[in-house]
Design a protein around this motif. Structure first.
Motif, mmCIF file in Angstrom:
data_model
loop_
_atom_site.group_PDB
_atom_site.id
_atom_site.type_symbol
_atom_site.label_atom_id
_atom_site.label_comp_id
_atom_site.label_asym_id
_atom_site.label_seq_id
_atom_site.Cartn_x
_atom_site.Cartn_y
_atom_site.Cartn_z
ATOM 1 N N VAL A 116 5.712 -2.154 -6.881
ATOM 2 C CA VAL A 116 4.435 -2.832 -7.114
ATOM 3 C C VAL A 116 3.672 -2.897 -5.798
ATOM 4 C CG1 VAL A 116 3.356 -4.969 -7.906
ATOM 5 C CG2 VAL A 116 5.475 -4.190 -8.955
ATOM 6 N N GLU A 117 2.406 -2.469 -5.870
ATOM 7 C CA GLU A 117 1.573 -2.501 -4.659
ATOM 8 C C GLU A 117 1.244 -3.926 -4.260
ATOM 9 O OE1 GLU A 117 -2.110 -0.371 -4.891
ATOM 10 O OE2 GLU A 117 -1.083 1.480 -5.395
ATOM 11 N N ARG A 118 1.024 -4.132 -2.979
ATOM 12 C CA ARG A 118 0.668 -5.460 -2.499
ATOM 13 C C ARG A 118 -0.746 -5.813 -2.975
ATOM 14 N NH1 ARG A 118 2.718 -8.719 1.651
ATOM 15 N NH2 ARG A 118 1.172 -10.196 2.407
ATOM 16 N N VAL A 119 -0.891 -7.036 -3.455
ATOM 17 C CA VAL A 119 -2.172 -7.510 -3.976
ATOM 18 C C VAL A 119 -2.899 -8.293 -2.894
ATOM 19 C CG1 VAL A 119 -3.134 -9.157 -5.644
ATOM 20 C CG2 VAL A 119 -1.341 -7.594 -6.353
ATOM 21 N N GLU A 120 -4.234 -8.158 -2.884
ATOM 22 C CA GLU A 120 -5.042 -8.958 -1.952
ATOM 23 C C GLU A 120 -6.103 -9.704 -2.737
ATOM 24 O OE1 GLU A 120 -5.014 -6.264 2.118
ATOM 25 O OE2 GLU A 120 -6.789 -6.312 0.846
#
Lengths: 129, 132
Positions: A116-120
């Protein structure tokens, strides 16, 4: 003849694994079951401290690196692997059936190895327009 | 003969640019409607209020907590829960990752992960339009 117990609804797959362990060790099945029961009784307090979500995550981690599951969709709930599927839709159908039967509080449906990609969340620039 | 006129679905502006969308509940096999802020500062697909997330039953089809990295926000990092689902905006359906905070209430927002798959027109403080 010694007294015994009759236990209903034992998990067949787990029983098969226990039977195989007993065969490998050359000991009777009841001895392995007794050992497993004592181990569970001794560990119960520390196991109980783990939440259902944590135990589901732990089951997922145990599947990582196993080539039988890599790239497959897995369904995990109540701290055990419920099903393995080829697609998300199929995995969801398994979970739907499981929810109807056992009403768990939480569960996991994931493709093994997925990242899962890092969320911003940094505030919307649109509101400055 | 096919018409070349572009068709748009528009939503009224109200303090923020918003759209109405439906999110799929995989467990109930139903769609639930919600109002979503358009947030270009959100790098991700969809963020949901925790109550909405649970109403959809997404806690039953979640991704393992340990593979979800903490989200970076202006106020520091927050731990998230996430599940795979679908969102329907103006009859366009996308597979998305829906997030909600592990602690706290959350907010319904659509991030760049979805916006990048749409053609969106913003009429200043009037409406948000999605090209069909």
């Amino acid at each position: 003849m010694k007294k015994g117990f009759f236990i209903k609804n034992l998990d067949k797959e787990t029983y098969r694994i226990i039977k195989a362990i007993a065969a490998r060790r050359g000991v009777p099945v009841y001895r392995v079951i007794n050992e497993a029961l004592s181990l569970y009784a001794n560990l119960y307090d520390s196991l109980a401290a783990e939440t259902e979500e944590e135990s589901n995550s732990r089951v997922y981690e145990s599947l990582l690196g196993d080539p039988r599951y890599t790239g497959k969709w897995v369904v995990i709930s109540r701290g055990r692997l419920i099903a393995v599927a080829e697609t998300w839709e199929e995995a969801v159908r398994y979970m739907r059936d499981f929810v109807k039967r056992e009403r768990p509080a939480c569960g996991i449906v994931v493709r093994v190895g997925e990242e899962v990609e890092r969320v911003e969340i940094l505030g919307s620039s649109l509101e400055m327009l | 003969m096919k018409s070349s006129v572009a068709r748009w679905k528009c939503y009224k502006y109200s303090d923020y640019y918003r759209v109405t969308a439906q999110v799929y509940s995989p467990i109930n096999d139903t769609w639930l409607k919600g109002e979503f802020l358009i947030d270009t500062g959100f790098r991700g697909d969809v963020f949901l209020e925790r109550r909405f997330y649970e109403e959809l039953g997404l806690q039953l089809v979640e991704l393992p907590l340990r593979i979800i990295p903490a989200a970076r926000t202006l106020a520091g990092s927050i731990q998230l829960r996430a599940a795979l689902t679908k969102i329907k905006i103006a009859n366009l359906v996308f597979v998305v990752k829906a997030y909600t905070p592990l602690y706290g209430y959350g907010k319904n927002m659509i991030g760049r992960g979805v916006l990048n798959r749409l053609i969106t027109l913003l009429k200043e403080r009037e409406k948000t339009c999605i090209r069909l």
